[in-house]
Design an enzyme around this catalytic site. Structure first.
Site, short mmCIF file in Angstrom:
data_model
loop_
_atom_site.label_atom_id
_atom_site.label_comp_id
_atom_site.label_asym_id
_atom_site.label_seq_id
_atom_site.Cartn_x
_atom_site.Cartn_y
_atom_site.Cartn_z
CG ASP A 66 -2.00 -1.00 1.15
OD1 ASP A 66 -2.59 -1.35 2.17
OD2 ASP A 66 -2.21 -1.46 0.00
CG ASP A 72 1.09 15.06 7.62
OD1 ASP A 72 0.77 16.18 7.17
OD2 ASP A 72 0.88 13.99 7.01
CD GLU A 95 -2.46 20.08 11.72
OE1 GLU A 95 -2.04 18.91 11.58
OE2 GLU A 95 -2.70 20.84 10.78
CD GLU A 96 -2.32 15.61 10.27
OE1 GLU A 96 -1.32 16.26 9.93
OE2 GLU A 96 -3.25 15.32 9.48
CG ASP A 117 1.14 20.61 14.66
OD1 ASP A 117 1.46 21.75 14.26
OD2 ASP A 117 0.93 19.64 13.89
CG LEU A 119 5.97 15.88 10.95
CD1 LEU A 119 6.90 15.58 12.13
CD2 LEU A 119 6.08 14.72 9.97
CG ASP A 120 4.71 23.23 13.13
OD1 ASP A 120 3.66 23.72 12.70
OD2 ASP A 120 5.77 23.87 13.25
CD GLU A 281 0.26 25.25 14.54
OE1 GLU A 281 -0.60 26.13 14.33
OE2 GLU A 281 0.90 24.69 13.63
P1 P6P Z 1 3.37 30.55 5.82
C1 P6P Z 1 3.71 25.33 8.48
O1 P6P Z 1 2.87 25.08 7.37
C2 P6P Z 1 2.97 26.25 9.43
O2 P6P Z 1 1.82 25.64 9.92
C3 P6P Z 1 3.89 26.65 10.58
O3 P6P Z 1 4.76 25.64 10.95
C4 P6P Z 1 4.61 27.87 10.01
O4 P6P Z 1 5.03 28.79 11.00
C5 P6P Z 1 3.55 28.50 9.11
O5 P6P Z 1 2.63 27.46 8.77
C6 P6P Z 1 4.14 29.07 7.84
O6 P6P Z 1 3.06 29.69 7.14
O7 P6P Z 1 2.08 31.25 5.50
O8 P6P Z 1 4.46 31.54 6.17
O9 P6P Z 1 3.82 29.55 4.78
#
Ligand code: P6P
Length: 336
Positions: A66, A72, A95-96, A117, A119-120, A281
């Site tokens: 698969d 994430d 977050e997911e 969150d 995987l930020d 966050e």
């Molecule tokens: P932009 C990553 O997608 C995120 O959620 C954060 O980790 C990060 O600070 C922000 O968005 C970046 O957003 O609009 O600058 O691309």
């Protein structure tokens, strides 16, 4: 708590910190240990992420071949499964996942609440840019049994701990339980997080600002004036500032915590609440900054004072050195 010897592991440090909490039952320490285990499991996959294309397969590709889960989603499931059976948590939120996550019936519901969150900044993985995981911990407010949405929607000042893992040039675990902020660096050869940054304190003022200036034309006049101010040359006030922006909150926040200055995701005319989420966050990062002698703000007040209305709500966020946040708020309030 100074440490002459080098080999202070996260495990031992957590146990030693437990002594700071009279009447501690050890549950909280066990919860933090579980989070550090989850961090290592996520790190193991993240550190192979770039090889998916090279190796053609990973052990996340199941027997029928698969499609490999998105990293994430993998991180989200890994953290949930690492945390759901320890008996320390009564409910989670991620977050997911749109809704709160209940502890499976076969496991005991504990007295803590975990929001995370997983995987930020995951959109940055393909470019090998720093990513991270963020954790926020509360004590439950409901009496017993399954946790509730009310257990999750608590204001940030009620957090009992916050942590992030940063998967960068090295992998670090940074956390606070209300007794300062401490950083541990993963030694992959022994699979241990070793104390590397005890009692992190953010400088009172910095020389770096960090935000996505691509949104400049949508910012209000106060924010635009503040950015112009940072760019004027004035050696007496240490300007112009340098702009550093990674585009992963954990990366930009970690650098700001260590070097000082300001990180921001302001609201603008298109997104009045900005982009970043309050519960998993902004709240945990605000807790860490205030524990490290810095400040947080939504433009007017500490992020930790916000009474949440919903699980995934956004808030404008400013994190940084005391003097930098104060100056920024003055511009936002039209006082400068
Ligand atoms: P932009 C990553 O997608 C995120 O959620 C954060 O980790 C990060 O600070 C922000 O968005 C970046 O957003 O609009 O600058 O691309």
């Amino acid at each position: 708590m100074g440490h002459a010897h080098k080999f202070m592991t996260l495990e031992r440090y957590i146990n030693e910190q437990e002594d700071l909490h009279p009447g501690a039952t050890g549950e909280f320490s066990a919860l933090l240990h579980d989070i550090s285990l989850a961090a290592k499991l996520v790190w193991r996959e993240v550190s192979k992420a770039g090889l998916v294309n090279v190796m053609g397969s990973t052990d996340r590709m199941n027997v029928s071949g698969d499609v490999v889960k998105k990293l994430d989603i993998f991180a989200d499931e890994t953290i949930f499964k690492a945390m759901d059976h320890g008996g320390h948590i009564c409910v989670m939120a991620s977050e997911e996942n749109e809704d709160i996550l209940h502890i499976p019936d076969q496991y005991k519901a504990g007295k803590y609440v975990l929001l995370y969150d997983p995987l930020d900044g995951s959109s940055n993985i393909d470019a090998n840019i720093t990513i991270g995981s963020i954790f926020s911990i509360f004590k439950r407010v409901s009496d017993s049994g399954k946790g509730t949405l009310a257990d999750c929607l608590q204001p940030g000042y009620k957090q009992v701990a916050a942590a992030y893992i940063i998967y960068g040039s090295s992998t670090m675990f940074v956390y606070s339980t209300g007794h300062g902020v401490h950083g541990f660096t993963l030694d992959p050869s022994v699979g241990e997080f070793l104390l590397s940054h005890e009692n992190i304190r953010i400088p009172a003022k910095g020389k770096i600002y960090s935000l996505n200036e691509g949104n400049f034309s949508n910012y209000g006049p106060g924010m635009q004036k503040y950015l112009q101010y940072l760019k004027e040359s004035d050696k007496a006030t240490g300007r112009p500032y340098s702009l550093r922006y990674i585009g992963t909150m954990v990366g930009d926040v970690h650098r700001t915590l260590l070097y000082g200055g300001i990180f921001a995701y302001p609201g603008d005319s298109k997104n009045p609440k900005g982009k970043l989420r309050l519960m998993y966050e902004c709240n945990p990062m605000a807790y860490l900054f205030e524990q490290a002698g810095g400040r947080s703000s939504d433009g007017e007040k500490s992020i930790l004072k916000i009474q949440p209305g919903s699980l995934h709500e956004r808030t404008p966020v400013f994190l940084g050195s005391v003097e930098d946040i104060a100056t920024c708020e003055k511009f936002l309030k039209g006082e400068r």
